[in-house]
Design a protein around this motif. Structure first.
Motif, PDB file in Angstrom:
ATOM      1  N   TYR A   1      -2.685   2.233 -12.436  1.00 47.26           N
ATOM      2  CA  TYR A   1      -1.397   2.862 -12.730  1.00 47.26           C
ATOM      3  C   TYR A   1      -0.345   1.777 -12.752  1.00 47.26           C
ATOM      4  O   TYR A   1       0.280   1.504 -11.735  1.00 47.26           O
ATOM      5  CB  TYR A   1      -1.027   3.831 -11.604  1.00 47.26           C
ATOM      6  N   GLY A   2      -0.133   1.153 -13.876  1.00 45.51           N
ATOM      7  CA  GLY A   2       0.799   0.033 -13.898  1.00 45.51           C
ATOM      8  C   GLY A   2       0.338  -1.000 -12.902  1.00 45.51           C
ATOM      9  O   GLY A   2      -0.796  -1.459 -12.965  1.00 45.51           O
ATOM     10  N   GLU A   3       1.202  -1.304 -11.946  1.00 39.27           N
ATOM     11  CA  GLU A   3       0.830  -2.323 -10.961  1.00 39.27           C
ATOM     12  C   GLU A   3      -0.053  -1.767  -9.848  1.00 39.27           C
ATOM     13  O   GLU A   3      -0.551  -2.511  -9.022  1.00 39.27           O
ATOM     14  CB  GLU A   3       2.087  -2.913 -10.341  1.00 39.27           C
ATOM     15  N   TRP A   4      -0.208  -0.443  -9.806  1.00 43.10           N
ATOM     16  CA  TRP A   4      -0.920   0.163  -8.682  1.00 43.10           C
ATOM     17  C   TRP A   4      -2.360   0.490  -9.042  1.00 43.10           C
ATOM     18  O   TRP A   4      -2.639   1.076 -10.081  1.00 43.10           O
ATOM     19  CB  TRP A   4      -0.203   1.448  -8.244  1.00 43.10           C
ATOM     20  N   PHE A   5      -3.249   0.141  -8.140  1.00 39.89           N
ATOM     21  CA  PHE A   5      -4.675   0.435  -8.316  1.00 39.89           C
ATOM     22  C   PHE A   5      -5.074   1.600  -7.408  1.00 39.89           C
ATOM     23  O   PHE A   5      -4.763   1.602  -6.215  1.00 39.89           O
ATOM     24  CB  PHE A   5      -5.511  -0.809  -7.979  1.00 39.89           C
ATOM     25  N   HIS A   6      -5.737   2.572  -7.999  1.00 39.57           N
ATOM     26  CA  HIS A   6      -6.219   3.738  -7.268  1.00 39.57           C
ATOM     27  C   HIS A   6      -7.532   3.406  -6.570  1.00 39.57           C
ATOM     28  O   HIS A   6      -8.551   3.246  -7.217  1.00 39.57           O
ATOM     29  CB  HIS A   6      -6.498   4.859  -8.278  1.00 39.57           C
ATOM     30  N   THR A   7      -7.524   3.309  -5.253  1.00 36.87           N
ATOM     31  CA  THR A   7      -8.749   2.881  -4.557  1.00 36.87           C
ATOM     32  C   THR A   7      -9.818   3.968  -4.528  1.00 36.87           C
ATOM     33  O   THR A   7     -10.985   3.672  -4.364  1.00 36.87           O
ATOM     34  CB  THR A   7      -8.446   2.494  -3.093  1.00 36.87           C
ATOM     35  N   GLY A   8      -9.397   5.235  -4.640  1.00 42.21           N
ATOM     36  CA  GLY A   8     -10.377   6.322  -4.504  1.00 42.21           C
ATOM     37  C   GLY A   8     -10.667   6.662  -3.055  1.00 42.21           C
ATOM     38  O   GLY A   8     -11.594   7.407  -2.750  1.00 42.21           O
ATOM     39  N   ASP A   9      -9.862   6.117  -2.146  1.00 39.78           N
ATOM     40  CA  ASP A   9     -10.055   6.382  -0.717  1.00 39.78           C
ATOM     41  C   ASP A   9      -8.934   7.245  -0.170  1.00 39.78           C
ATOM     42  O   ASP A   9      -7.781   7.111  -0.578  1.00 39.78           O
ATOM     43  CB  ASP A   9     -10.084   5.062   0.061  1.00 39.78           C
ATOM     44  N   LYS A  10      -9.305   8.124   0.765  1.00 41.69           N
ATOM     45  CA  LYS A  10      -8.322   8.951   1.470  1.00 41.69           C
ATOM     46  C   LYS A  10      -7.920   8.241   2.763  1.00 41.69           C
ATOM     47  O   LYS A  10      -8.795   7.772   3.517  1.00 41.69           O
ATOM     48  CB  LYS A  10      -8.938  10.311   1.832  1.00 41.69           C
TER      49      LYS A  10
ATOM     50  N   ALA B   1       0.849  -1.186   0.000  1.00 39.06           N
ATOM     51  CA  ALA B   1       0.000   0.000   0.000  1.00 39.06           C
ATOM     52  C   ALA B   1       0.882   1.232   0.000  1.00 39.06           C
ATOM     53  O   ALA B   1       1.956   1.234   0.609  1.00 39.06           O
ATOM     54  CB  ALA B   1      -0.882   0.005   1.245  1.00 39.06           C
ATOM     55  N   LYS B   2       0.465   2.275  -0.708  1.00 38.06           N
ATOM     56  CA  LYS B   2       1.136   3.562  -0.516  1.00 38.06           C
ATOM     57  C   LYS B   2       0.124   4.693  -0.582  1.00 38.06           C
ATOM     58  O   LYS B   2      -0.918   4.579  -1.238  1.00 38.06           O
ATOM     59  CB  LYS B   2       2.306   3.754  -1.485  1.00 38.06           C
ATOM     60  N   ILE B   3       0.446   5.748   0.143  1.00 38.98           N
ATOM     61  CA  ILE B   3      -0.439   6.899   0.212  1.00 38.98           C
ATOM     62  C   ILE B   3       0.273   8.064  -0.459  1.00 38.98           C
ATOM     63  O   ILE B   3       1.401   8.386  -0.091  1.00 38.98           O
ATOM     64  CB  ILE B   3      -0.789   7.227   1.679  1.00 38.98           C
ATOM     65  N   VAL B   4      -0.365   8.637  -1.470  1.00 37.96           N
ATOM     66  CA  VAL B   4       0.323   9.647  -2.285  1.00 37.96           C
ATOM     67  C   VAL B   4      -0.443  10.974  -2.312  1.00 37.96           C
ATOM     68  O   VAL B   4      -1.643  11.021  -2.050  1.00 37.96           O
ATOM     69  CB  VAL B   4       0.519   9.152  -3.740  1.00 37.96           C
ATOM     70  N   ASN B   5       0.277  12.025  -2.649  1.00 41.89           N
ATOM     71  CA  ASN B   5      -0.357  13.336  -2.821  1.00 41.89           C
ATOM     72  C   ASN B   5      -0.814  13.515  -4.275  1.00 41.89           C
ATOM     73  O   ASN B   5      -0.714  12.584  -5.077  1.00 41.89           O
ATOM     74  CB  ASN B   5       0.585  14.463  -2.368  1.00 41.89           C
ATOM     75  N   ASP B   6      -1.274  14.711  -4.602  1.00 44.97           N
ATOM     76  CA  ASP B   6      -1.826  14.952  -5.937  1.00 44.97           C
ATOM     77  C   ASP B   6      -0.805  14.743  -7.054  1.00 44.97           C
ATOM     78  O   ASP B   6      -1.161  14.509  -8.203  1.00 44.97           O
ATOM     79  CB  ASP B   6      -2.371  16.387  -6.036  1.00 44.97           C
ATOM     80  N   LEU B   7       0.484  14.817  -6.700  1.00 41.92           N
ATOM     81  CA  LEU B   7       1.526  14.620  -7.712  1.00 41.92           C
ATOM     82  C   LEU B   7       1.963  13.159  -7.801  1.00 41.92           C
ATOM     83  O   LEU B   7       2.878  12.820  -8.541  1.00 41.92           O
ATOM     84  CB  LEU B   7       2.744  15.491  -7.379  1.00 41.92           C
ATOM     85  N   GLY B   8       1.329  12.323  -7.006  1.00 43.76           N
ATOM     86  CA  GLY B   8       1.683  10.912  -7.022  1.00 43.76           C
ATOM     87  C   GLY B   8       2.883  10.579  -6.158  1.00 43.76           C
ATOM     88  O   GLY B   8       3.435   9.483  -6.232  1.00 43.76           O
ATOM     89  N   ILE B   9       3.308  11.556  -5.315  1.00 50.86           N
ATOM     90  CA  ILE B   9       4.481  11.335  -4.466  1.00 50.86           C
ATOM     91  C   ILE B   9       4.026  10.877  -3.087  1.00 50.86           C
ATOM     92  O   ILE B   9       3.061  11.411  -2.536  1.00 50.86           O
ATOM     93  CB  ILE B   9       5.309  12.638  -4.349  1.00 50.86           C
ATOM     94  N   GLU B  10       4.719   9.883  -2.545  1.00 48.83           N
ATOM     95  CA  GLU B  10       4.342   9.349  -1.238  1.00 48.83           C
ATOM     96  C   GLU B  10       4.424  10.408  -0.146  1.00 48.83           C
ATOM     97  O   GLU B  10       5.398  11.166  -0.089  1.00 48.83           O
ATOM     98  CB  GLU B  10       5.229   8.159  -0.877  1.00 48.83           C
TER      99      GLU B  10
ATOM    100  N   SER C   1     -12.325   9.905  -1.695  1.00 50.14           N
ATOM    101  CA  SER C   1     -11.592  11.094  -2.128  1.00 50.14           C
ATOM    102  C   SER C   1     -12.508  12.308  -2.292  1.00 50.14           C
ATOM    103  O   SER C   1     -12.168  13.407  -1.907  1.00 50.14           O
ATOM    104  CB  SER C   1     -10.900  10.821  -3.452  1.00 50.14           C
ATOM    105  N   ASP C   2     -13.671  12.054  -2.855  1.00 49.24           N
ATOM    106  CA  ASP C   2     -14.564  13.184  -3.119  1.00 49.24           C
ATOM    107  C   ASP C   2     -15.426  13.585  -1.929  1.00 49.24           C
ATOM    108  O   ASP C   2     -16.156  14.567  -1.995  1.00 49.24           O
ATOM    109  CB  ASP C   2     -15.414  12.907  -4.351  1.00 49.24           C
TER     110      ASP C   2
END
Ligand code: 3UK
Length: 524
Positions: free
Chosen positions: A399-408, A358-367, A423-424
C-alpha cells in the motif's frame, strides 16, 4: 575495490552492496581477519574477496551478464557466500533457494525465475539432473563437489574459479538496482519471488544488526537458520560481514546436540535460533547429565514464529543469557519488531526496530487504539520492491509505502507489540477474538506437552471453537483423562472461554520447510 562516485546520464550514482561490504572491511584493515569459519577451515576477508571476484569473472566467461539471474541451491558454505556476493558484484542477481525441496520445486524455481545459471552442491544436483530438459531457460550448471567430477555438460565450481583473476571489473549498478531474490515459502499457494534491491541489505543491517544487536567486529555469529532463508542470510552472512565480524557456518542439519557442540567449539557471541530448536535444546539440556558451556554468548535471537515465553525463562535460567524474540519477513528482509538487550518482554515481539514504522489498522485501514487487535503494516527501506510476476498480489500487499504483513497484532500502552497469529488464523469465540498462539503457549506450559497447534473448528451449532492438536513428550501415554486434565489446565491458565473444546493427539505437526506450523492443513 574502488567505489566510483560519478554521474553518468541516465544512470545514478554507483552503489553495489557486495562491493560496499568488502571494500569497507579491507579499508578498515580487516583483510587478514577471519571472515568465515567452516568445518576446520578459516577464510580471511582477503581470501573471501578473491573468491568473490573469481566467481564474478567465472560467470562472465560463461556468458552471464548484469541482470541475469542465477539460482543457488547451496548448503551453508564459503561457496554459497562467494557465489552470492560474486554474482551481485558483477551485476547478476542471485536467488538462493531451500536445499530441502523436491525436484518439482526446483523445476518451479528455475522456470518461474528464468534463471540462466544454477550453482548447486553435488548431492542436490544428483536429485534433479535427470529432469534437466524441463528447465526451460537454464543454460549453465555449476556443480560444487569435493573431487571435481565433471558430469556431462556441467562445470565444476572449483575448477572454474581456479584460473580466474582475483580482480573484478564491476558493472555500474546503483542503489535501486535489483540485487537478489528470495522465494517466500508462504503457508498457502505457490512460492513468490521476492525482489530485493541493492540498498536493502544495508538498511536491514543498519536498523536491526547495529541498533538492536549492537554488532561489532568483535562478534562471532552462528545461525541455525540456513543462509537461503531471509533470516539466515542476515544472521550468517551480511550482518557479520558488514560489521567485519566472523561467521560460523554449519553445512548440516542443526540437531540440538550438534548445535551445543558447535557453540562450545567456536564460541560465538551471537546465536540465532528458532523456537522449535530452543525447545528441543532446552529439553536435551534438562535431560542430559552434561552441562553445556554457552558462556561465550552475549545475546540470543529467535524469529520465524512466536517464541513461547517459557523458553525465554528456562534458557535464562540454564545459560544466563536473554533470547530476543523478533518478527521479520522475507519481504521486509529481516527483523522489524524486536525485543532489546536489557529490555525483554517475554511473550511479546518487543518494539519497533529503529528505522521502521509500524501501524495496526482495522478493516477500513484506520489505526486502532492501544490494546486493540488489528492488521500490522510496516514501512521501511529494506522492504522488497515487489513480488516477481504477481501483479494482483502486489496491489493487495504493498500500500504505497506500507507493506501488509498479514499478521494480527496489538500494541500495549508501553509500545510493546503482541502477536496474535496470522490474519487468517485468528478466530472469534463467543464474539471475542481469540489467538491460537495464546492457547498454544498455555498448552506448552503443561508438563506433558511437547508441541501444540490450535485451529478454529465449527461445532454442531456452527459456532467457532478452538481445537488443539497435541504432540505429547516421549513416554507420555495419550488418554481421555489426560484430555480432560489438559482442558482444565488451560481453563485455569487463560480466560475460560479460550480452552480447546476438542483435543487430538498426533505424532507430528505438519510444518512448512521453514518450520512454521501449517494450521490450514490441520483445519482440512
Ligand atoms: C511469522 C513471526 C511471530 C509472521 C523471518 C526473521 O520468518 C521470517 O520470514 P518469513 O517470510 O515469514 C514471515 C512471517 O513469519 N513470524 C516471523 N517471526 C515471528 N511470528 N513472532 C515472530 N518472532 O507471520 C511473519 O509475517 O519466512 C524472520 C528475519 C527474517 C525473516 N524473513
Amino acid at each position: 575495490m574502488e567505489q566510483t562516485v560519478q554521474k553518468i546520464n541516465g544512470i545514478g550514482n554507483y552503489y553495489n552492496v557486495a562491493d560496499r561490504i568488502m571494500e569497507e572491511n579491507i579499508r578498515n584493515g580487516l583483510g587478514d581477519k577471519a571472515a568465515i569459519h567452516y568445518l576446520d577451515q578459516t577464510l580471511t576477508y582477503h581470501q573471501l574477496e578473491e573468491k568473490i571476484n573469481q566467481f564474478g569473472n567465472a560467470i562472465k566467461t560463461l556468458g552471464l551478464e548484469a541482470e541475469h539471474r542465477i539460482l543457488l541451491v547451496c548448503n551453508d558454505s564459503p561457496e554459497f557466500i562467494s557465489a552470492f556476493l560474486g554474482s551481485i558484484r558483477m551485476g547478476a542477481v542471485p536467488i538462493p533457494v531451500n536445499t530441502m525441496m523436491q525436484p518439482s520445486d526446483y523445476e518451479y524455481f528455475l522456470n518461474n525465475s528464468r534463471a540462466r545459471a544454477l550453482v548447486i552442491h553435488e548431492e542436490h544436483w544428483e536429485k534433479i539432473s535427470h529432469i534437466r530438459d524441463r528447465f526451460l531457460y537454464l543454460k549453465q550448471v555449476i556443480v560444487i563437489s569435493e573431487n571435481a567430477v565433471i558430469q556431462g555438460d556441467t562445470f565444476d565450481y572449483h575448477m572454474l574459479l581456479s584460473g580466474q583473476s582475483t580482480k573484478l571489473e564491476a558493472v555500474h549498478t546503483t542503489a535501486n538496482d535489483e540485487a537478489f531474490w528470495l522465494y517466500s515459502s508462504g503457508s498457502t499457494g505457490e512460492p513468490k519471488g521476492v525482489v530485493h534491491l541493492q540498498h536493502d541489505i544495508e538498511c536491514a543491517y543498519q536498523n536491526y544488526a547495529k541498533k538492536v544487536l549492537k554488532i561489532t567486529a568483535d562478534d562471532i555469529t552462528f545461525s541455525v537458520s540456513k543462509l537461503f532463508f531471509a533470516y539466515g542470510l542476515g544472521n550468517g552472512m551480511y550482518f557479520p560481514l558488514s560489521a567485519g565480524a566472523s561467521t560460523v557456518l554449519l553445512p548440516d542439519r542443526p540437531l540440538p546436540e550438534k548445535v551445543f557442540e558447535m557453540i562450545e567449539k567456536y564460541k560465538p557471541t551471537i546465536f540465532f535460533g528458532v523456537p522449535t530448536l530452543y525447545g528441543s535444546m532446552i529439553e536435551l539440556a534438562e535431560k542430559s547429565e552434561r552441562k553445556y558451556d554457552l558462556s561465550s554468548l552475549r545475546v540470543c535471537v529467535s524469529a520465524g514464529e512466536a517464541l513461547p515465553s517459557v523458553f525465554i525463562k528456562k534458557w535464562k535460567k540454564l545459560y544466563n543469557v536473554d533470547i530476543l524474540d523478533g518478527i521479520g519477513s522475507t519481504e521486509v528482509l529481516h527483523i522489524f519488531l524486536s525485543n532489546n538487550i536489557g529490555d525483554v518482554k517475554p511473550g511479546s515481539s518487543g518494539k519497533v526496530v529503529p528505522g521502521y514504522e509500524a501501524k495496526i489498522v482495522n478493516d477500513l485501514g484506520i489505526e486502532v487504539p492501544d490494546n486493540e487487535v488489528g492488521d500490522l503494516l510496516i514501512k521501511g527501506d529494506s522492504i522488497c520492491s515487489k513480488y516477481w510476476n504477481r501483479h494482483e498480489e502486489n496491489k493487495r500487499k504493498f500500500y504505497g509505502e506500507w507493506f501488509h504483513t498479514g499478521d494480527k497484532y496489538y500494541k500495549d500502552e508501553n509500545g510493546y507489540f503482541w502477536y496474535c497469529g496470522r490474519s487468517d488464523d485468528m478466530m472469534k469465540v463467543g464474539g471475542i477474538w481469540v489467538s491460537p498462539i495464546e492457547i498454544e503457549n498455555s498448552l506448552l506450559r503443561h508438563d506433558y506437552i511437547l508441541e501444540a497447534a490450535v485451529v478454529a473448528e465449527k461445532n454442531e451449532n456452527n459456532l467457532v471453537k478452538p481445537k488443539a492438536f497435541i504432540v505429547l513428550k516421549s513416554g507420555v501415554a495419550p488418554s481421555e483423562s489426560l484430555k480432560k486434565e489438559i482442558k482444565q489446565f488451560v481453563k485455569q491458565d487463560l480466560a475460560p472461554y479460550k480452552y480447546p473444546r476438542k483435543i487430538e493427539f498426533i505424532d507430528e505437526l505438519p510444518k512448512t520447510a521453514t518450520g512454521k506450523i501449517q494450521r490450514f492443513r490441520l483445519k482440512a
